[in-house]
Design an enzyme around this catalytic site. Structure first.
Site, mmCIF file in Angstrom:
data_model
loop_
_atom_site.group_PDB
_atom_site.id
_atom_site.type_symbol
_atom_site.label_atom_id
_atom_site.label_comp_id
_atom_site.label_asym_id
_atom_site.label_seq_id
_atom_site.Cartn_x
_atom_site.Cartn_y
_atom_site.Cartn_z
ATOM 1 N N GLU A 106 0.823 -1.214 0.000
ATOM 2 C CA GLU A 106 0.000 0.000 0.000
ATOM 3 C C GLU A 106 0.857 1.265 0.000
ATOM 4 O O GLU A 106 1.987 1.268 0.472
ATOM 5 C CB GLU A 106 -0.932 -0.007 1.220
ATOM 6 C CG GLU A 106 -1.974 -1.119 1.110
ATOM 7 C CD GLU A 106 -2.938 -1.204 2.288
ATOM 8 O OE1 GLU A 106 -4.116 -1.502 2.048
ATOM 9 O OE2 GLU A 106 -2.523 -1.013 3.439
ATOM 10 N N CYS A 114 3.377 8.591 1.375
ATOM 11 C CA CYS A 114 3.930 7.631 2.325
ATOM 12 C C CYS A 114 4.133 6.310 1.574
ATOM 13 O O CYS A 114 3.168 5.732 1.068
ATOM 14 C CB CYS A 114 2.940 7.460 3.478
ATOM 15 S SG CYS A 114 3.432 6.215 4.675
ATOM 16 N N CYS A 160 6.392 -6.913 6.933
ATOM 17 C CA CYS A 160 7.451 -6.423 7.814
ATOM 18 C C CYS A 160 7.817 -7.538 8.788
ATOM 19 O O CYS A 160 6.940 -8.261 9.262
ATOM 20 C CB CYS A 160 6.977 -5.204 8.590
ATOM 21 S SG CYS A 160 8.280 -4.431 9.578
ATOM 22 N N CYS A 169 6.244 -5.580 15.609
ATOM 23 C CA CYS A 169 5.720 -4.690 16.658
ATOM 24 C C CYS A 169 4.232 -5.021 16.808
ATOM 25 O O CYS A 169 3.477 -4.968 15.824
ATOM 26 C CB CYS A 169 5.897 -3.224 16.289
ATOM 27 S SG CYS A 169 7.618 -2.794 15.929
ATOM 28 N N CYS A 191 1.257 -2.727 15.503
ATOM 29 C CA CYS A 191 1.270 -2.287 14.097
ATOM 30 C C CYS A 191 0.687 -3.389 13.210
ATOM 31 O O CYS A 191 1.100 -4.544 13.284
ATOM 32 C CB CYS A 191 2.706 -1.986 13.678
ATOM 33 S SG CYS A 191 2.880 -1.613 11.924
ATOM 34 N N GLU A 251 10.262 -2.148 7.017
ATOM 35 C CA GLU A 251 11.304 -1.464 7.774
ATOM 36 C C GLU A 251 12.366 -0.989 6.776
ATOM 37 O O GLU A 251 13.146 -1.799 6.257
ATOM 38 C CB GLU A 251 11.892 -2.423 8.824
ATOM 39 C CG GLU A 251 13.181 -1.969 9.461
ATOM 40 C CD GLU A 251 13.164 -0.531 9.982
ATOM 41 O OE1 GLU A 251 12.175 -0.109 10.596
ATOM 42 O OE2 GLU A 251 14.157 0.178 9.751
ATOM 43 N N SER A 291 11.395 5.337 15.509
ATOM 44 C CA SER A 291 10.153 4.935 16.178
ATOM 45 C C SER A 291 10.507 4.423 17.560
ATOM 46 O O SER A 291 10.839 3.255 17.729
ATOM 47 C CB SER A 291 9.466 3.838 15.364
ATOM 48 O OG SER A 291 9.111 4.357 14.108
ATOM 49 N N LEU A 292 10.444 5.285 18.535
ATOM 50 C CA LEU A 292 10.937 4.943 19.873
ATOM 51 C C LEU A 292 9.849 4.252 20.706
ATOM 52 O O LEU A 292 10.021 3.137 21.165
ATOM 53 C CB LEU A 292 11.434 6.230 20.542
ATOM 54 C CG LEU A 292 12.410 6.063 21.685
ATOM 55 C CD1 LEU A 292 13.663 5.313 21.273
ATOM 56 C CD2 LEU A 292 12.774 7.438 22.243
ATOM 57 N N HIS A 293 8.771 4.950 20.963
ATOM 58 C CA HIS A 293 7.581 4.412 21.659
ATOM 59 C C HIS A 293 7.776 4.048 23.127
ATOM 60 O O HIS A 293 6.795 3.931 23.859
ATOM 61 C CB HIS A 293 6.983 3.208 20.927
ATOM 62 C CG HIS A 293 6.692 3.462 19.484
ATOM 63 N ND1 HIS A 293 5.954 4.542 19.039
ATOM 64 C CD2 HIS A 293 7.061 2.783 18.369
ATOM 65 C CE1 HIS A 293 5.870 4.507 17.726
ATOM 66 N NE2 HIS A 293 6.533 3.464 17.293
ATOM 67 N N ASN A 303 -3.362 4.279 16.643
ATOM 68 C CA ASN A 303 -4.489 3.941 15.771
ATOM 69 C C ASN A 303 -4.909 2.506 16.017
ATOM 70 O O ASN A 303 -4.075 1.651 16.291
ATOM 71 C CB ASN A 303 -4.078 4.114 14.301
ATOM 72 C CG ASN A 303 -3.831 5.568 13.969
ATOM 73 O OD1 ASN A 303 -4.681 6.425 14.212
ATOM 74 N ND2 ASN A 303 -2.654 5.869 13.446
ATOM 75 N N CYS A 330 -1.035 5.713 10.345
ATOM 76 C CA CYS A 330 0.185 5.069 10.832
ATOM 77 C C CYS A 330 -0.131 3.727 11.452
ATOM 78 O O CYS A 330 -0.989 3.623 12.328
ATOM 79 C CB CYS A 330 0.848 5.900 11.925
ATOM 80 S SG CYS A 330 1.335 7.518 11.397
HETATM 81 N N1 SAH Z 1 9.234 0.301 10.197
HETATM 82 C C1 SAH Z 1 9.467 1.719 10.192
HETATM 83 C C2 SAH Z 1 8.570 2.440 9.206
HETATM 84 C C3 SAH Z 1 7.107 2.431 9.560
HETATM 85 S S1 SAH Z 1 6.666 4.043 9.960
HETATM 86 C C4 SAH Z 1 9.323 2.261 11.583
HETATM 87 O O1 SAH Z 1 8.963 1.505 12.480
HETATM 88 O O2 SAH Z 1 9.643 3.420 11.813
HETATM 89 C C5 SAH Z 1 5.127 3.837 10.723
HETATM 90 C C6 SAH Z 1 5.091 4.528 12.049
HETATM 91 O O3 SAH Z 1 3.802 4.298 12.640
HETATM 92 C C7 SAH Z 1 6.114 3.966 13.017
HETATM 93 O O4 SAH Z 1 6.565 4.972 13.869
HETATM 94 C C8 SAH Z 1 5.283 2.973 13.774
HETATM 95 O O5 SAH Z 1 5.842 2.611 14.997
HETATM 96 C C9 SAH Z 1 3.991 3.732 13.914
HETATM 97 N N2 SAH Z 1 2.856 2.879 14.225
HETATM 98 C C10 SAH Z 1 2.746 1.550 14.064
HETATM 99 N N3 SAH Z 1 1.540 1.116 14.468
HETATM 100 C C11 SAH Z 1 0.880 2.201 14.894
HETATM 101 C C12 SAH Z 1 -0.430 2.396 15.400
HETATM 102 N N4 SAH Z 1 -1.271 1.383 15.554
HETATM 103 N N5 SAH Z 1 -0.795 3.654 15.720
HETATM 104 C C13 SAH Z 1 0.056 4.689 15.554
HETATM 105 N N6 SAH Z 1 1.294 4.557 15.067
HETATM 106 C C14 SAH Z 1 1.705 3.329 14.733
#
Ligand code: SAH
Length: 350
Positions: free
Chosen positions: A89, A102, A109, A113, A116, A160, A212-214, A290, A333
């Site tokens: 997509e 995007c 992937c 995570c 996601c 990724e 993408s730290l989280h 999301n 995202c």
């Molecule tokens: N794999 C890379 C590129 C993906 S970017 C990465 O992890 O950075 C997509 C972004 O959306 C990342 O920061 C990811 O962690 C975030 N993301 C994943 N699932 C999400 C969700 N359910 N809600 C909000 N952000 C999310």
């Protein structure tokens, strides 16, 4: 594997157009990349030449579906890769002052995570340079119908990017060098692949890096972002410093706010400390989580998101709250699963 149109180099196009005057190749290249035309619309080439090109260098993406949200401002394209049939997509977002695409860098992937949707569905295969570039070209063609030009590319779709760094970098060169998109308007997002960030630091163009730290402590991050077990936070911060020394471009941290999981005062303090440990200080992008099928925990509510942002600001860190786009069409995202079934797993934080 057949060479595709957008994987072909200038010289490879010239080889197909052998016997034609050299300016034909120039016209074709400009038609494909500067004007983002479909081959059939590059009418400076004769119909037989176009047919020959079609046959020798097919395109890579077959459009399956276009979904529209935000009153037409967000468009999600579902494609099938012609080679292998995998779904991927791409999301096109029109804003008042800019248009952003995007792109996906892998079909699926492998980072797993849990929050996601792409991670929930698993990995199929790497995308080639041409498969990444074609997503941008075709989205740009769509934007052109509205007299708008794509100026920003985020490598934040499926996959990724730094687990497919050579192809991503090949795409960066094409987007920058041939489509004329400023490197400062290209953003590569990573889950934190340390060797990939190290390689990126050696690359010449000033692209943006988003991490993408989280979570800002290892026990929580191990849980949310499993690759943290391989590349823990201190190693990740070290390579970010190495990147900053090489590039001197501010890094941003992405943080999906998950209700009761990583949105507490403690999390804000830990995150601020990490952001401030980088020079220049990292910018924080807050994304309310999301919904995805495999992760029942909710996103932080709007008031909680604002409170978290305030806490960061009080500690000297700049944070922006990312506006959600296309949640209703699963284009936001973390929602890109390209219609793939997800594996439902019970997780500690649900
Ligand atoms: N794999 C890379 C590129 C993906 S970017 C990465 O992890 O950075 C997509 C972004 O959306 C990342 O920061 C990811 O962690 C975030 N993301 C994943 N699932 C999400 C969700 N359910 N809600 C909000 N952000 C999310």
């Amino acid at each position: 594997m057949t060479l595709s149109l957008y994987d072909a180099s200038y010289q490879q196009l010239a080889d197909v157009l052998i016997g034609e005057p050299p300016y034909r190749v120039k016209q074709l290249w400009a038609g494909l990349y500067e004007q983002c035309k479909a081959l059939d619309d590059v009418t400076t080439l004769s119909a037989p030449l176009r047919t020959k090109l079609h046959e020798t260098l097919p395109t890579s993406l077959a459009l399956v579906r276009e979904s529209v949200s935000d009153k037409g401002d967000t468009i999600k394209f579902l494609w099938r890769l012609v080679d292998g049939n995998h779904p991927i997509e791409t999301v096109l977002m029109h804003y008042a002052d800019r248009v952003t695409v995007c792109v996906s860098t892998q079909a699926g992937c492998a980072m797993a995570c849990g929050f996601c949707a792409t991670g929930q569905a698993g990995f199929s295969r790497q995308l080639s340079v041409g498969e990444i570039v074609e997503q941008v070209v075709r989205a740009s063609r769509h934007a052109k119908q509205r007299q708008q030009r794509v100026a920003n590319i985020v490598f934040m779709g499926m996959g990724e990017p730094l687990a497919n760094e050579p192809a991503v970098w090949g795409a960066v060169e094409r987007l920058h060098g041939d489509m004329g998109i400023s490197a400062r308007h290209l953003t590569i997002s990573t889950v934190g692949i340390v060797p990939g960030i190290r390689t990126l630091a050696t690359r010449p163009l000033p692209v943006n890096l988003a991490v993408s730290l989280h979570a800002a402590r290892d026990d929580l991050r191990n849980d949310l972002v499993p690759i943290n077990k391989r590349y823990p936070i201190n190693e990740l911060m070290d390579v970010c410093r190495e990147y900053l020394r090489a590039k001197n471009r501010r890094i941003s941290f992405e943080w999906a706010l998950i209700d009761g999981v990583n949105d507490t005062a403690r999390d804000a303090t830990e995150l601020a400390k990490l952001a401030m440990s980088l020079k220049p200080t990292a910018h924080v992008n807050l994304i309310p989580l999301n919904p995805t099928p495999g992760f029942p925990t909710r996103g932080t509510d709007a008031a909680g998101v604002r409170r978290f942002a305030e806490r960061l600001k009080d500690r000297g860190v700049n944070a922006t709250i990312r506006r959600n786009r296309g949640t209703d069409i699963d284009a936001a995202c973390g929602q890109l699963a390209a219609g793939q079934p997800v594996v439902l797993t019970a997780r500690r934080h649900v």
